[in-house]
Design an enzyme around this catalytic site. Sequence first.
Site, mmCIF file in Angstrom:
data_model
loop_
_atom_site.group_PDB
_atom_site.id
_atom_site.type_symbol
_atom_site.label_atom_id
_atom_site.label_comp_id
_atom_site.label_asym_id
_atom_site.label_seq_id
_atom_site.Cartn_x
_atom_site.Cartn_y
_atom_site.Cartn_z
ATOM 1 N N ARG A 262 0.776 -1.206 0.046
ATOM 2 C CA ARG A 262 -0.020 -0.182 -0.221
ATOM 3 C C ARG A 262 0.826 1.430 0.039
ATOM 4 N NH1 ARG A 262 -2.301 0.781 5.478
ATOM 5 N NH2 ARG A 262 -0.989 2.639 5.478
ATOM 6 N N HIS A 266 -3.477 4.788 4.820
ATOM 7 C CA HIS A 266 -4.813 3.555 4.823
ATOM 8 C C HIS A 266 -5.942 4.234 4.221
ATOM 9 C CE1 HIS A 266 -7.630 0.728 5.901
ATOM 10 N NE2 HIS A 266 -8.234 1.738 6.833
ATOM 11 N N TYR A 275 3.816 5.278 11.553
ATOM 12 C CA TYR A 275 4.058 3.954 11.777
ATOM 13 C C TYR A 275 4.792 3.028 10.986
ATOM 14 C CZ TYR A 275 -0.339 3.284 9.061
ATOM 15 O OH TYR A 275 -1.247 3.348 7.897
HETATM 16 C C1 LIG Z 1 -15.067 -5.539 11.332
HETATM 17 C C2 LIG Z 1 -14.319 -4.555 11.310
HETATM 18 N N1 LIG Z 1 -13.310 -4.367 12.168
HETATM 19 C C3 LIG Z 1 -12.533 -3.252 12.041
HETATM 20 C C4 LIG Z 1 -12.832 -2.143 11.009
HETATM 21 C C5 LIG Z 1 -11.856 -0.921 10.864
HETATM 22 N N2 LIG Z 1 -10.777 -1.221 9.841
HETATM 23 C C6 LIG Z 1 -11.272 -1.024 8.506
HETATM 24 S S1 LIG Z 1 -9.823 -1.115 7.533
HETATM 25 C C7 LIG Z 1 -9.019 -1.965 8.632
HETATM 26 C C8 LIG Z 1 -7.904 -3.050 8.264
HETATM 27 C C9 LIG Z 1 -8.154 -3.794 7.098
HETATM 28 O O1 LIG Z 1 -6.698 -4.229 6.618
HETATM 29 P P1 LIG Z 1 -6.694 -5.064 5.240
HETATM 30 O O2 LIG Z 1 -7.715 -6.227 5.640
HETATM 31 O O3 LIG Z 1 -5.436 -5.371 5.133
HETATM 32 O O4 LIG Z 1 -7.113 -4.068 4.047
HETATM 33 P P2 LIG Z 1 -6.343 -2.881 3.431
HETATM 34 O O5 LIG Z 1 -7.026 -1.783 4.341
HETATM 35 O O6 LIG Z 1 -4.910 -2.971 3.791
HETATM 36 O O7 LIG Z 1 -6.854 -2.915 2.015
HETATM 37 C C10 LIG Z 1 -9.787 -1.973 9.796
HETATM 38 C C11 LIG Z 1 -9.328 -2.615 10.909
HETATM 39 C C12 LIG Z 1 -13.821 -2.418 9.868
HETATM 40 N N3 LIG Z 1 -13.988 -1.694 8.914
HETATM 41 N N4 LIG Z 1 -14.384 -3.447 10.119
#
Ligand SMILES: Cc1ncc(C[n+]2csc(CCOP(=O)(O)OP(=O)(O)O)c2C)c(N)n1
Length: 362
Positions: A262, A266, A275
Amino acid sequence: MKGVRMPRTQVYNAVTERLEILDTSGAVDEDLMPDLDSDRIRKIYCDMVQMRAMDEKALKLQRQGRMGTWPPIKGQEAIQAGVAHAMQQDDWLIPAFREHGIMLLRGVPGHLIYAYWAGDERGSAYPDGVRVFPVAVPVGSQWQHGTGVGLSLKLRGEKAAAVTLGGDGSTSEGDFHEAMNCAGVFQTNSVFVIQNNQWAISIPLHRQTAAETLAQKAHAYGIPGIQVDGNDVFAVYSATAEALDRARSGGGPTLIEAVTYRLGDHTTADDASRYRKDEEVAKWEQRDPILRLRQYLESHGLWDEDQEQVQQEQAQAWVDEQVAALESMPPQDPSEIFTHMYADLPPHLAEQMAEVLEEVGS
Ligand SMILES: Cc1ncc(C[n+]2csc(CCOP(=O)(O)OP(=O)(O)O)c2C)c(N)n1
Ligand SMILES: [Mg+2]
């Protein structure tokens, strides 16, 4: 009584492969190269340039207060273009929330993608015939939808597949494991693609899993798993095409781990420099998937500076059209907040809708 010898035997032995076709200098392994003609490869490149332009513009719009929260896709364009180009007309796409590029290629208009992230529910009202699920922000929930759609296609005897994408972080959710397990048991017409960008907000991959790869998790569910270089569009295309063939022909699901990075924050609500190290980002910028494909095209005499100029201008013009379309949408009727997610509104939402409509007096 005489004892017996009970040797421990190996009951299972697993190997997980990694596929790479295009290296960082733009050179390819001709033996592994998928069957794509020059026009198609140029088109894939142009699609990736367009995705980047869409992404960069959204960040600017957000800074100007014209966009809500935007999750950038910078660096992940090869996965989204490679998977989209391997898909066929009747296949379904089940995205998470960092899939704008592939949604676009599967027929969701750019201004609707912008509208969703600008907080307008009409962004989920896709034109008829677009086989794309709405954005899924609850992390991991989309994997189960992908199993369900794959099962439905199988039961209906459709020669089509459900392609689900999600992040590395989402593989720690129970939803992911339940979805893989169920897909394996029922041999659904599903292809699961993990966009392993190595971060889940501020959580690095090594805090997500002790496993060496995410692809190897497929073994536990009795389905094939493969890792690909996610910044190599040919590897992504090739692995997805093979998995789709298998899914469409009743051969069951596949898990593909596409390793990428990425490059952006985020979302626009995040500051990744708090971080992670600049050197890490700089290292991955060298592996930019767009740059890599451009090097391939140029070294094969398929692309030059003039074409690049034209494509950049076209991508910008297209983005400007999407912004104009977004900003000329008439104000939303409050009732539409509820209308584009469910075919039949669940009772609690029907109740909320009645309350809202009473409050706004419509
Ligand atoms: C069930 C849930 N828990 C927490 C969140 C908060 N949250 C949004 S994105 C994210 C991280 C996702 O990481 P990843 O699956 O690696 O996807 P990326 O953002 O890297 O594309 C979190 C914890 C959420 N949206 N839904
Ligand atoms: Mg991630």
